[in-house]
Scaffold this motif. Structure first.
Motif, PDB file in Angstrom:
ATOM      1  N   ASP A  39     102.924  39.758  -1.656  1.00 26.18           N
ATOM      2  CA  ASP A  39     104.242  39.550  -1.054  1.00 26.18           C
ATOM      3  C   ASP A  39     105.033  38.509  -1.836  1.00 26.18           C
ATOM      4  N   ARG A  40     106.204  38.903  -2.354  1.00 26.34           N
ATOM      5  CA  ARG A  40     107.004  38.016  -3.195  1.00 26.34           C
ATOM      6  C   ARG A  40     107.769  36.964  -2.403  1.00 26.34           C
ATOM      7  N   ASN A  41     107.844  37.113  -1.110  1.00 26.07           N
ATOM      8  CA  ASN A  41     108.536  36.103  -0.306  1.00 26.07           C
ATOM      9  C   ASN A  41     107.697  34.839  -0.111  1.00 26.07           C
ATOM     10  N   ILE A  42     106.378  34.943  -0.323  1.00 26.47           N
ATOM     11  CA  ILE A  42     105.473  33.858   0.059  1.00 26.47           C
ATOM     12  C   ILE A  42     104.602  33.351  -1.092  1.00 26.47           C
ATOM     13  N   ASN A  43     104.054  34.248  -1.880  1.00 24.59           N
ATOM     14  CA  ASN A  43     102.980  33.899  -2.807  1.00 24.59           C
ATOM     15  C   ASN A  43     103.488  33.488  -4.180  1.00 24.59           C
ATOM     16  N   LYS A  44     102.874  32.447  -4.732  1.00 29.50           N
ATOM     17  CA  LYS A  44     103.308  31.960  -6.042  1.00 29.50           C
ATOM     18  C   LYS A  44     102.941  32.924  -7.162  1.00 29.50           C
ATOM     19  N   VAL A  45     101.848  33.661  -7.010  1.00 27.40           N
ATOM     20  CA  VAL A  45     101.493  34.718  -7.956  1.00 27.40           C
ATOM     21  C   VAL A  45     101.702  36.050  -7.249  1.00 27.40           C
ATOM     22  N   ASP A  46     102.595  36.887  -7.787  1.00 25.25           N
ATOM     23  CA  ASP A  46     102.913  38.138  -7.089  1.00 25.25           C
ATOM     24  C   ASP A  46     102.398  39.384  -7.813  1.00 25.25           C
ATOM     25  N   GLU A  47     101.919  39.231  -9.062  1.00 24.46           N
ATOM     26  CA  GLU A  47     101.381  40.378  -9.791  1.00 24.46           C
ATOM     27  C   GLU A  47     100.204  39.938 -10.648  1.00 24.46           C
ATOM     28  N   TYR A  48      99.241  40.835 -10.766  1.00 25.83           N
ATOM     29  CA  TYR A  48      98.074  40.586 -11.615  1.00 25.83           C
ATOM     30  C   TYR A  48      97.644  41.885 -12.277  1.00 25.83           C
ATOM     31  N   ILE A  49      97.237  41.797 -13.533  1.00 21.73           N
ATOM     32  CA  ILE A  49      96.639  42.933 -14.219  1.00 21.73           C
ATOM     33  C   ILE A  49      95.502  42.415 -15.087  1.00 21.73           C
ATOM     34  N   GLY A  50      94.375  43.103 -15.017  1.00 21.40           N
ATOM     35  CA  GLY A  50      93.212  42.695 -15.795  1.00 21.40           C
ATOM     36  C   GLY A  50      92.436  43.909 -16.273  1.00 21.40           C
ATOM     37  N   ALA A  51      91.754  43.756 -17.413  1.00 22.14           N
ATOM     38  CA  ALA A  51      90.969  44.852 -17.966  1.00 22.14           C
ATOM     39  C   ALA A  51      89.949  44.281 -18.935  1.00 22.14           C
ATOM     40  N   GLY A  52      88.919  45.064 -19.187  1.00 24.74           N
ATOM     41  CA  GLY A  52      87.914  44.599 -20.121  1.00 24.74           C
ATOM     42  C   GLY A  52      86.882  45.662 -20.442  1.00 24.74           C
ATOM     43  N   VAL A  53      86.074  45.359 -21.429  1.00 31.39           N
ATOM     44  CA  VAL A  53      84.968  46.232 -21.825  1.00 31.39           C
ATOM     45  C   VAL A  53      83.731  45.371 -22.039  1.00 31.39           C
ATOM     46  N   ASN A  54      82.570  45.975 -21.882  1.00 28.27           N
ATOM     47  CA  ASN A  54      81.342  45.302 -22.296  1.00 28.27           C
ATOM     48  C   ASN A  54      80.348  46.333 -22.820  1.00 28.27           C
ATOM     49  N   TYR A  55      79.409  45.837 -23.595  1.00 28.93           N
ATOM     50  CA  TYR A  55      78.410  46.706 -24.217  1.00 28.93           C
ATOM     51  C   TYR A  55      77.040  46.095 -23.973  1.00 28.93           C
ATOM     52  N   THR A  56      76.155  46.895 -23.398  1.00 31.05           N
ATOM     53  CA  THR A  56      74.784  46.466 -23.135  1.00 31.05           C
ATOM     54  C   THR A  56      73.869  46.967 -24.247  1.00 31.05           C
ATOM     55  N   GLY A  57      73.082  46.052 -24.818  1.00 29.93           N
ATOM     56  CA  GLY A  57      72.114  46.439 -25.846  1.00 29.93           C
ATOM     57  C   GLY A  57      72.716  46.699 -27.202  1.00 29.93           C
ATOM     58  N   LEU A  58      73.778  45.973 -27.580  1.00 32.89           N
ATOM     59  CA  LEU A  58      74.427  46.198 -28.872  1.00 32.89           C
ATOM     60  C   LEU A  58      73.512  45.831 -30.034  1.00 32.89           C
ATOM     61  N   ILE A  59      72.773  44.734 -29.898  1.00 31.23           N
ATOM     62  CA  ILE A  59      71.894  44.269 -30.974  1.00 31.23           C
ATOM     63  C   ILE A  59      70.509  44.893 -30.793  1.00 31.23           C
ATOM     64  N   PRO A  60      69.970  45.527 -31.823  1.00 31.79           N
ATOM     65  CA  PRO A  60      68.631  46.115 -31.718  1.00 31.79           C
ATOM     66  C   PRO A  60      67.599  45.069 -31.309  1.00 31.79           C
ATOM     67  N   GLY A  61      66.757  45.443 -30.363  1.00 30.68           N
ATOM     68  CA  GLY A  61      65.745  44.518 -29.865  1.00 30.68           C
ATOM     69  C   GLY A  61      66.226  43.643 -28.721  1.00 30.68           C
ATOM     70  N   ARG A  62      67.539  43.619 -28.465  1.00 26.48           N
ATOM     71  CA  ARG A  62      68.113  42.844 -27.359  1.00 26.48           C
ATOM     72  C   ARG A  62      68.715  43.833 -26.361  1.00 26.48           C
ATOM     73  N   ASN A  63      67.869  44.632 -25.740  1.00 30.71           N
ATOM     74  CA  ASN A  63      68.332  45.772 -24.954  1.00 30.71           C
ATOM     75  C   ASN A  63      69.047  45.392 -23.663  1.00 30.71           C
ATOM     76  N   LYS A  64      68.805  44.184 -23.148  1.00 23.61           N
ATOM     77  CA  LYS A  64      69.409  43.780 -21.887  1.00 23.61           C
ATOM     78  C   LYS A  64      70.562  42.793 -22.067  1.00 23.61           C
ATOM     79  N   ASP A  65      70.840  42.394 -23.292  1.00 27.30           N
ATOM     80  CA  ASP A  65      71.971  41.513 -23.554  1.00 27.30           C
ATOM     81  C   ASP A  65      73.278  42.273 -23.373  1.00 27.30           C
ATOM     82  N   VAL A  66      74.325  41.530 -22.991  1.00 29.19           N
ATOM     83  CA  VAL A  66      75.633  42.159 -22.755  1.00 29.19           C
ATOM     84  C   VAL A  66      76.706  41.353 -23.484  1.00 29.19           C
ATOM     85  N   ILE A  67      77.533  42.037 -24.255  1.00 23.05           N
ATOM     86  CA  ILE A  67      78.672  41.409 -24.922  1.00 23.05           C
ATOM     87  C   ILE A  67      79.949  41.950 -24.290  1.00 23.05           C
ATOM     88  N   GLY A  68      80.922  41.070 -24.061  1.00 26.56           N
ATOM     89  CA  GLY A  68      82.107  41.514 -23.342  1.00 26.56           C
ATOM     90  C   GLY A  68      83.398  40.890 -23.823  1.00 26.56           C
TER      91      GLY A  68
END
Length: 407
Positions: A303-332
């Motif tokens: 609501d623009r009548n009340i809130n100091k922040v009225d719009e938000y947009i966010g996005a991202g990517v991550n990759y699990t197991g990018l490095i061989p031998g590090r199968n559970k690591d996540v880069i983002g």
């Protein structure tokens, strides 16, 4: 409003009484079984989590400083069926300890830098009872409850340290003290119903001001969410989730830059917002369905009548197991952008404070899953036009997080 509060208290008493009303066995046998199984359940359901972070403002911002901060989590999850014979019931107790300084003091952002930063304290963070019915299709939860543990949450964005990737800033910065999220929660009733395996509806009513227990003047925070998702809860090649949610405060709020001719503020009843979110595992490696690329997107309005922040947009990517031998690591890599309400900007300008219209944060992180009980995570965040930075038009921070957990 008073009737709703009274109903909430009656229901809590009802649930508590039912804990001691299980009569599947004779009283003597039940007591012996309860003592033995209850102790076992406490041991099995206990968790300890320690997370410590060091962040340095490397350039820009309000000064090149370093800070240390940490959280202690003590959690007890009890399955009341195995311990007390109460079918479909679960009890959670969560004690939270917060210590250290906030790196945002030197970054000057509206959105924050660390999702564990808050004033030093110890408190009972969550204490709720959940009852599942109809083959777990219906769930009713009551007690102190973290809204963001179920609402406006995403698996794909969970690795990021910036708070805006956990819950959108146009939502987290609402209310008198914020909604029922870290570091303070409020009393709530939450109902969740699975229409079918891939579609569920959640709705909840929260005491609108965390820390003001059952104050009738605070009103309520009502929130609803519709989610269409994969049948698998695990983040793998079959995983996806799409949701739309909305929220409404029932109390009175002062309108921004909109006074009476006399100079007195104008109030309106109600404050609302809506958000959309999507995430999907986009591509998996041939050798493993859990390793590969996933992405998320979120959009929110308030609501623009009340809130100091009225719009938000966010996005991202991550990759699990990018490095061989590090199968559970996540880069983002993720980005979050907010729009500061023009009315809020003008109001702050009248008070001699300059506020940027847009604030953008880009985060790059790598999560090392070193062992079952240890994680380490280097993190970089670059802020473009931090909202409350008077000295520079950017902040660049580097940090490292260490997490120890036992269960």
């Amino acid at each position: 409003m008073e009737k709703l509060y009274k109903t909430l208290i009656i229901c809590l008493i009802f649930f508590t009484v039912n804990i001691f009303a299980q009569d599947n066995l004779s009283e003597e046998k039940q007591n012996k079984k309860t003592r033995r199984s209850f102790l076992e359940e406490i041991i099995d359901g206990s968790e300890f989590d320690y997370k410590g972070e060091v962040f340095s403002n490397l350039s820009g911002g309000n000064g090149n400083k370093s800070v240390y901060l940490d959280n202690f989590d003590f959690i007890l999850n009890l399955d009341l069926k195995s311990s007390l014979g109460w079918e479909g019931a679960r009890l959670k107790t969560f004690v939270l300890g917060i210590h250290g300084k906030d790196p945002n003091e030197y970054a000057g952002t509206e959105q924050g830098i660390s999702n564990i930063a808050a004033a030093s304290t110890w408190n009972l963070y969550e204490f709720w009872l959940e009852q599942n019915l109809f083959d777990d299709d219906l769930s009713i939860l009551m007690g102190l409850f973290d809204l963001n543990s179920e609402f406006d949450s995403r698996q794909t964005s969970a690795i990021f340290i910036n708070p805006s990737q956990g819950i959108g800033a146009e939502y987290s910065l609402t209310g008198v003290k914020g909604p029922s999220i870290f570091p303070n929660t409020s009393l709530a009733i939450r109902i969740k119903y699975s229409v079918f395996s891939s579609f569920n509806i959640k709705a909840a009513a929260f005491d609108a001001v965390p820390g003001h227990l059952l104050d009738k003047h605070d009103g309520l925070l009502l929130t609803t969410e519709f989610k269409y998702k994969s049948t698998s809860e695990e983040l793998n090649k079959n995983y996806f989730s799409y949701l739309v949610g909305g929220w409404l405060y029932t109390g009175k709020f002062e309108r921004l830059l909109d006074p009476e001719p006399s100079g007195d503020p104008i109030y309106q009843r109600g404050n609302y917002g809506i958000y959309f979110s999507a995430e999907k595992f986009l591509w998996s490696e041939a050798e493993s369905t859990n390793e590969g690329l996933s992405a998320f997107f979120r959009l929110g309005f308030a609501d623009r009548n009340i809130n100091k922040v009225d719009e938000y947009i966010g996005a991202g990517v991550n990759y699990t197991g990018l490095i061989p031998g590090r199968n559970k690591d996540v880069i983002g890599l993720a980005a979050a952008s907010i729009h500061n309400n023009e009315k809020y900007i003008d109001q702050m300008f009248q008070e001699g404070i300059e506020v940027c219209e847009y604030e953008n944060i880009v985060e790059f992180t790598y999560l090392f899953n070193i062992s079952r009980w240890l994680k380490m995570q280097p993190d970089l965040q670059y802020v473009i036009d931090p909202t409350y930075c008077r000295r520079e038009n950017h902040s660049f921070l580097g940090g490292i997080s260490l997490e120890l957990f036992f269960n």
